[in-house]
Design a protein around this motif. Structure first.
Motif, PDB file in Angstrom:
ATOM      1  N   UNK A 183       0.874  -1.472   0.061  1.00 22.67           N
ATOM      2  CA  UNK A 183       0.226   0.086  -0.007  1.00 22.67           C
ATOM      3  C   UNK A 183       0.915   1.452  -0.014  1.00 22.67           C
ATOM      4  N   UNK A 184       0.295   2.516  -0.266  1.00 20.50           N
ATOM      5  CA  UNK A 184       1.057   3.483  -0.276  1.00 20.50           C
ATOM      6  C   UNK A 184       1.741   4.028   0.983  1.00 20.50           C
ATOM      7  N   UNK A 185       1.256   3.933   2.224  1.00 23.08           N
ATOM      8  CA  UNK A 185       1.582   4.152   3.254  1.00 23.08           C
ATOM      9  C   UNK A 185       3.185   3.535   3.559  1.00 23.08           C
ATOM     10  N   UNK A 186       2.987   1.936   3.593  1.00 25.01           N
ATOM     11  CA  UNK A 186       4.212   1.084   3.506  1.00 25.01           C
ATOM     12  C   UNK A 186       5.184   1.666   2.626  1.00 25.01           C
ATOM     13  N   UNK A 187       4.796   1.649   1.487  1.00 25.42           N
ATOM     14  CA  UNK A 187       5.765   2.122   0.118  1.00 25.42           C
ATOM     15  C   UNK A 187       6.679   3.404   0.744  1.00 25.42           C
ATOM     16  N   UNK A 188       6.066   4.317   1.282  1.00 28.90           N
ATOM     17  CA  UNK A 188       6.446   5.729   1.640  1.00 28.90           C
ATOM     18  C   UNK A 188       7.473   5.357   2.726  1.00 28.90           C
ATOM     19  N   UNK A 189       7.346   4.340   3.593  1.00 29.77           N
ATOM     20  CA  UNK A 189       8.163   3.983   4.709  1.00 29.77           C
ATOM     21  C   UNK A 189       9.386   3.167   4.264  1.00 29.77           C
ATOM     22  N   UNK A 190       9.214   2.150   3.336  1.00 31.29           N
ATOM     23  CA  UNK A 190      10.130   1.222   2.781  1.00 31.29           C
ATOM     24  C   UNK A 190      11.135   1.698   1.769  1.00 31.29           C
ATOM     25  N   UNK A 191      10.656   2.512   0.808  1.00 27.28           N
ATOM     26  CA  UNK A 191      11.660   3.168  -0.165  1.00 27.28           C
ATOM     27  C   UNK A 191      12.676   3.991   0.524  1.00 27.28           C
TER      28      UNK A 191
END
Length: 216
Positions: free
Chosen positions: A150-158
């Motif tokens: 999801x977008x929120x996790x992607x913003x943490x992971x990248x």
């Protein structure tokens, strides 16, 4: 919370993921029953589905990749980010990794990781919790399967993956075509067609085109 190993064994059964038959993995036979049992174990009436109790396409693709390309991990230190129940971690050890740090936020997944290691007769896997709020640990390789769901996790992971790459680690991501991953920034290393393993659904699995991406 600490999840007893007996809970994991009581609510899962060993199987071999379709793309990685070399590895045995404890998965849920009855997802709804496991979900309800997890709620009782935690003293709650609602929580996240048991995502850890399935062999997700991104993880299968990464596990296949390291087994097919053992030189990537052999003798090296590996971080399995979003490890679930440890499929990629086990594959990395089988491929010769000297040490694997398996990061998973779900305490049930953390409890399942050593069970799956024992099931496959491997050692050298260190389960740890969420690492995304800190600098990446000093490792040679980062393997991240299905982390951009999801977008929120992607913003943490990248940013974490970018920091790991900047520190010199090789970074590979297994992803079944989710829209949040910036594919234009990545290099495709392998592609597979894999049956989805949705731990929140009892319907028939769909086939997902799943890519192993390398962060340049």
């Amino acid at each position: 919370m600490t999840v007893p190993a007996a809970f994991i064994r009581a609510h899962t059964r060993p199987t071999r993921p379709s793309l990685v038959p070399e590895v045995q993995l404890l998965v849920a036979d009855d997802v709804v029953a496991l979900w309800e049992a997890m709620a009782v174990e935690q003293g709650r009436t609602a929580q996240e589905p048991p995502f850890w109790a399935a062999a997700w396409p991104g993880g299968q693709a990464l596990a296949r990749y390291v087994l097919d390309h053992p030189e990537l991990v052999a003798g090296r230190t590996v971080l399995d980010l979003g490890a679930g129940s440890g499929l990629v971690s086990v594959a990395a050890v089988l491929a010769g990794a000297a040490r694997v740090v398996a990061s998973e936020v779900d305490p049930f997944g953390l409890a399942a990781i050593p069970e799956n290691a024992a099931l496959n007769g491997v050692s050298g896997i260190e389960p740890v919790g969420d690492l995304l709020g800190e600098a990446p640990p000093p490792v040679d390789v980062v393997l991240a399967g299905d982390v951009c769901y999801d977008r929120a996790m992607t913003e943490r992971v990248l940013p974490f993956l970018d920091a790991a790459r900047a520190a010199g680690a090789e970074v590979l991501v297994g992803d079944p075509g989710r829209p949040y991953l910036p594919h234009d920034r990545l290099i495709a290393a392998a592609v597979h067609e894999i049956a989805d393993a949705d731990a929140s659904s009892t319907g028939p699995a769909r086939i997902r085109r799943t890519t192993v991406w390398r962060l340049p």
